[in-house]
Scaffold this motif. Structure first.
Motif, PDB file in Angstrom:
ATOM      1  N   ARG A  61      20.740   5.831  50.476  1.00 10.38           N
ATOM      2  CA  ARG A  61      19.328   5.921  50.092  1.00 10.38           C
ATOM      3  C   ARG A  61      18.928   4.713  49.260  1.00 10.38           C
ATOM      4  O   ARG A  61      17.869   4.114  49.470  1.00 10.38           O
ATOM      5  N   ALA A  62      19.782   4.359  48.308  1.00  9.74           N
ATOM      6  CA  ALA A  62      19.509   3.199  47.450  1.00  9.74           C
ATOM      7  C   ALA A  62      19.412   1.928  48.303  1.00  9.74           C
ATOM      8  O   ALA A  62      18.555   1.077  48.067  1.00  9.74           O
ATOM      9  N   ARG A  74      16.061   1.923  50.277  1.00  7.53           N
ATOM     10  CA  ARG A  74      14.956   1.604  49.353  1.00  7.53           C
ATOM     11  C   ARG A  74      14.989   0.133  48.965  1.00  7.53           C
ATOM     12  O   ARG A  74      13.963  -0.521  48.856  1.00  7.53           O
ATOM     13  N   PHE A  75      16.198  -0.400  48.763  1.00  7.50           N
ATOM     14  CA  PHE A  75      16.362  -1.801  48.391  1.00  7.50           C
ATOM     15  C   PHE A  75      15.788  -2.711  49.469  1.00  7.50           C
ATOM     16  O   PHE A  75      15.002  -3.621  49.192  1.00  7.50           O
ATOM     17  N   TRP A  76      16.176  -2.467  50.721  1.00  8.21           N
ATOM     18  CA  TRP A  76      15.723  -3.347  51.801  1.00  8.21           C
ATOM     19  C   TRP A  76      14.228  -3.193  52.077  1.00  8.21           C
ATOM     20  O   TRP A  76      13.556  -4.162  52.423  1.00  8.21           O
ATOM     21  N   LYS A 114      11.961  -2.564  49.797  1.00 14.81           N
ATOM     22  CA  LYS A 114      11.315  -3.314  48.707  1.00 14.81           C
ATOM     23  C   LYS A 114      11.444  -4.812  48.966  1.00 14.81           C
ATOM     24  O   LYS A 114      10.487  -5.575  48.817  1.00 14.81           O
ATOM     25  N   PHE A 115      12.617  -5.236  49.379  1.00 15.58           N
ATOM     26  CA  PHE A 115      12.867  -6.642  49.655  1.00 15.58           C
ATOM     27  C   PHE A 115      11.902  -7.155  50.729  1.00 15.58           C
ATOM     28  O   PHE A 115      11.238  -8.178  50.555  1.00 15.58           O
ATOM     29  N   LYS A 167      18.182 -12.126  56.502  1.00 20.01           N
ATOM     30  CA  LYS A 167      18.882 -11.052  55.795  1.00 20.01           C
ATOM     31  C   LYS A 167      18.638  -9.712  56.505  1.00 20.01           C
ATOM     32  O   LYS A 167      19.535  -8.884  56.624  1.00 20.01           O
TER      33      LYS A 167
END
Lengths: 201, 222
Positions: free
Chosen positions: B92-93, B96-98, B100-101, B135
């Motif tokens: 999940r983290a 969410r990280f990708w 946001k990125f 990325k």
């Protein structure tokens, strides 16, 4: 098997402080902090956060989690039997995420500009920052904490910036307590009532 | 069963609104769509989202929610069918990280900026957008049809705009950003995404988007 937790941080970082507060609220103290050099970035930081190369990074059993608010949510989800940082109700969770996002999107940038910029740019940033603090104060209202009766996600997101209020005040030439007295009371409440603030300084 | 009254305030070409619509469609949640003119904001919008004054705004049983990623998570937590985020906290983290990125590096300050910019500004914006896309390409390699595997999920919805809006921006900005030979996994994912049943009939018409963005390009040239 015991959890292995490593926090990559720099001590003044308000974002790192969010993670330290979250861990403290969950009663997690057995972790290693590795202070980073952000000018000469070490191999571990570059390996664990290759995309942004920034702190904080929480390495849990060898796996990195990056971005402070994502780390706080991760901590809340993994240690879900500990103190709840986010409420259980979906609409209250959404409200908490909204306001934490607001802090990062709207407050952080102008705050930095008040500190770093001069002249017109600084004046504009000051107006934006005070406006933003007033919006936050209105959201807080008469509640003891942003989430209501309990210290929670939005409080964790904002309280590290309380240390920066004096910096903003100095460079921006204004008084937070004059502009946003309820917000300052909230900050005092957090730092005197939460155990985690008696440990970290 | 209690009535689940859902209203969505949107703007026809907003990718932030589209991702909320896809989520509702995937979960089979009926909703009333209310079109907003973002250049002439209604009293309703200003009342429901006084902080940002933007769409999308979701109203569910009188609860008001704003910010598309916040809304996506709300939808996922409130309606459990067809889960969007993975179960595991680490996964999940990562999702969410990708999300946001990509939002920061490819959407907001990336591709649209590159399409509008001239000279050095264009080169710079294009360079950083392509770096960010590399990325994302890395994240897609070996994953299957979508970011989470065989099923569409949160990260697909977050990046979905790339599949139909980025080609429009490339057209109006006369700029090549998504080269399929350089980003084969992304190109394949784009095709899977636009053909997904929850997506394909809900996209705005291409010619209408071209007209809209040509106008915006002239207004927002940098």
């Amino acid at each position: 098997m015991a959890d292995e937790l490593v926090l990559l941080n720099v001590w003044p970082s308000p974002f790192g402080m969010r993670v330290r507060i979250a861990l403290a609220e969950k009663g997690i103290h057995g972790y290693v902090t590795k202070e980073q050099d952000l000018v000469n970035k070490g191999a571990l930081l570059l390996e664990m956060n290759p995309v942004h190369k920034l702190v904080p990074v929480l390495i849990h059993n060898g796996r990195p989690v990056c971005e402070s608010l994502l780390i706080v949510q991760y901590i809340d989800e993994v240690w879900r039997n500990g103190y709840p940082l986010l409420p259980s109700d979906p609409s209250r969770r959404a409200k908490a995420r909204f306001w934490a996002d607001y802090i990062d999107k709207k407050m952080y940038g102008p705050g930095r500009q008040v500190w770093l910029a001069t002249g017109e740019a600084q004046a504009a940033a000051k107006g934006e920052l005070i406006g933003c603090l007033k919006v936050l104060e209105a959201e807080l209202g008469d509640k003891p904490y942003f989430g209501g009766d309990s210290f929670g996600f939005v409080d964790v997101a904002l309280i590290p910036f309380y240390r920066w209020f004096s910096v903003y005040e100095h460079f921006g030439n204004f008084s937070t307590v004059a502009e946003c007295p309820k917000l300052v009371s909230w900050a005092h409440r957090c730092t005197t009532e939460r155990d985690c603030f008696q440990v970290s300084s | 069963m209690e009535s689940q009254e859902v209203k969505l305030l949107g703007f026809w070409v907003s990718p932030f609104v589209h991702r909320v619509e896809w989520a509702l469609k995937l979960k089979g949640v009926p909703y009333e769509y209310i079109e907003e003119d973002i250049f002439n904001k209604s009293p309703l919008l200003l009342e429901l989202n006084p902080v940002h004054k933007k769409v999308p705004v979701l109203v569910h049983n009188q609860k008001v929610l704003a910010e598309s990623f916040v809304i996506l998570e709300y939808i996922d937590e409130n309606w459990k069918q067809c889960p969007l985020l993975p179960q595991d906290p680490y996964d999940r983290a990562k999702a969410r990280f990708w999300a946001k990125f990509a939002e920061e590096k490819i959407l907001s300050d990336g591709a649209w900026r590159a399409a509008r910019a001239k000279g050095d500004n264009r080169e710079k914006a294009l360079g950083s957008t392509i770096e960010a896309l590399e990325k994302i390409e890395g994240e897609l390699k070996g994953k299957g049809k979508f970011f989470g595997g065989e099923s569409i999920g949160y990260l697909d919805l977050a990046l979905g705009w790339i599949s139909y809006m980025l080609p429009v921006w490339e057209d109006v900005g006369s700029i090549k950003i998504m080269d399929p030979t350089r980003f084969p996994a992304t190109a394949a994912w784009m095709s899977e995404f636009v053909n997904h049943p929850a997506v394909k009939d809900s996209l705005p018409p291409r010619d209408k988007m071209i007209i809209y963005f040509e106008k915006r390009l002239k207004e927002l040239e940098i």
